[in-house]
Design an enzyme around this catalytic site. Structure first.
Site, short mmCIF file in Angstrom:
data_model
loop_
_atom_site.label_atom_id
_atom_site.label_comp_id
_atom_site.label_asym_id
_atom_site.label_seq_id
_atom_site.Cartn_x
_atom_site.Cartn_y
_atom_site.Cartn_z
N CYS A 87 0.88 -0.92 -0.52
CA CYS A 87 -0.47 -0.23 0.02
C CYS A 87 0.83 1.21 -0.08
CB CYS A 87 -1.02 -0.48 0.99
SG CYS A 87 -0.56 0.29 2.65
N ASN A 99 2.74 2.04 3.85
CA ASN A 99 3.31 -0.07 5.07
C ASN A 99 2.81 0.50 6.02
OD1 ASN A 99 5.72 -1.94 4.66
ND2 ASN A 99 3.98 -2.33 4.73
N CYS A 132 -0.93 1.10 7.15
CA CYS A 132 -2.33 0.75 7.35
C CYS A 132 -2.50 -0.23 6.64
CB CYS A 132 -3.43 1.91 7.38
SG CYS A 132 -2.34 3.41 7.57
N ARG A 133 -3.20 -0.65 5.41
CA ARG A 133 -3.87 -1.40 5.08
C ARG A 133 -2.77 -2.65 4.98
NH1 ARG A 133 -5.66 1.89 0.12
NH2 ARG A 133 -3.35 3.32 0.76
N SER A 134 -1.55 -2.72 4.25
CA SER A 134 -0.66 -3.53 3.97
C SER A 134 -0.38 -4.32 5.61
CB SER A 134 0.35 -3.11 3.00
OG SER A 134 0.95 -2.62 3.24
N ASP A 175 -7.98 4.20 2.07
CA ASP A 175 -7.37 4.13 2.54
C ASP A 175 -7.54 4.98 3.74
OD1 ASP A 175 -5.13 5.17 3.97
OD2 ASP A 175 -4.23 7.01 2.22
P1 4NP Z 1 -1.17 3.07 3.83
O1 4NP Z 1 -2.12 4.45 4.20
O2 4NP Z 1 -0.85 3.05 2.40
O3 4NP Z 1 -2.82 2.12 4.45
O4 4NP Z 1 -0.82 2.74 4.83
C1 4NP Z 1 -0.64 5.42 4.35
C2 4NP Z 1 -0.36 6.23 5.49
C3 4NP Z 1 0.29 6.97 5.10
C4 4NP Z 1 0.69 7.39 4.48
C5 4NP Z 1 -0.33 7.41 3.05
C6 4NP Z 1 -1.56 6.53 3.77
N1 4NP Z 1 1.16 8.81 4.29
O5 4NP Z 1 0.94 10.00 3.38
O6 4NP Z 1 1.94 9.40 5.10
#
Ligand code: 4NP
Length: 155
Positions: free
Chosen positions: A9, A12, A14-16, A124
Site C-alpha cells: 500500500c 505500509n 495501515c492496509r498492507s 486508505d
Molecule cells: P497505507 O496508509 O497506505 O494504508 O499505509 C497511508 C499511510 C500513510 C500515508 C499515506 C497512506 N502518508 O502519506 O503518510
C-alpha cells in the site's frame, strides 16, 4: 514449491500490514503450507516504523498481531515474489510503473478476489478520524484473502 506473497500500500502502516497478517492467518487456518507473506510501501515516509496504532488495535481485537517494520518496495521484489497485491488503483498503477520488464511477480488488486465490485477498492483509512476505516479494511482483507487462497493456493 513455496509461494511468496507481497502486500503493498502507499505507506505500509495501515492496509498492507493488516493484509499481511490476515493472509498469514487465513493460510494457517486452512493448514496450507509453503506460503511466505511480507508487506512493503510504495513511499518512503514511514520506513523503519511499525504499523499505525489503529491498525495494531484493530488486529488485536481480532486476536492478531503485527511485528512488521515498514520497508519500501524494491526492484528485486518483482522477481522474488510470485504475487504482489495492491489495495487500490493508484497502488496498481505505481506497481506497473515500477515493475522491471519481464519480472516474475503477478500484479493483482487484493479486492478483485471475493469482494463485490463496489467494495473492491480497499480505501486508505489513514486520514480518517478514528479506527472505523481500519475495521472495514480488515474485513475486506479477510474476504479477499480467503477467496485468493481458495482460487490460487488450494489446489
Ligand atoms: P497505507 O496508509 O497506505 O494504508 O499505509 C497511508 C499511510 C500513510 C500515508 C499515506 C497512506 N502518508 O502519506 O503518510
Amino acid at each position: 514449491m513455496t509461494k511468496k506473497i507481497l502486500m503493498i500500500c502507499l505507506g505500509n502502516i495501515c492496509r498492507s500490514p493488516i493484509a499481511e497478517v490476515v493472509m498469514v492467518d487465513v493460510v494457517a487456518k486452512a493448514k496450507v503450507n509453503d506460503v511466505v507473506v511480507d508487506s512493503a510501501a510504495i513511499g518512503s515516509w514511514h520506513v523503519g516504523n511499525r504499523a499505525d496504532p489503529r491498525a495494531l488495535s484493530t488486529l488485536q481485537q481480532h486476536g492478531l498481531k503485527s511485528t512488521h517494520i515498514v520497508r519500501q518496495i524494491k526492484k528485486q521484489d518483482f522477481d522474488e515474489f510470485d504475487y504482489i497485491f495492491g489495495m487500490d488503483e493508484e497502488n496498481m498503477s505505481e506497481l506497473r510503473r515500477l515493475a522491471p520488464k519481464g519480472s516474475k511477480a503477478e500484479l493483482l488488486m487484493l479486492g478483485d478476489f471475493g469482494l463485490p465490485k463496489e467494495k473492491r477498492i480497499i480505501e486508505d483509512p489513514y486520514y480518517q478520524r478514528g479506527a472505523e476505516g481500519f475495521e472495514v479494511a480488515y474485513q475486506q482483507c479477510v474476504v479477499a484473502c480467503q477467496a485468493f487462497l481458495q482460487q490460487r493456493l488450494q489446489k
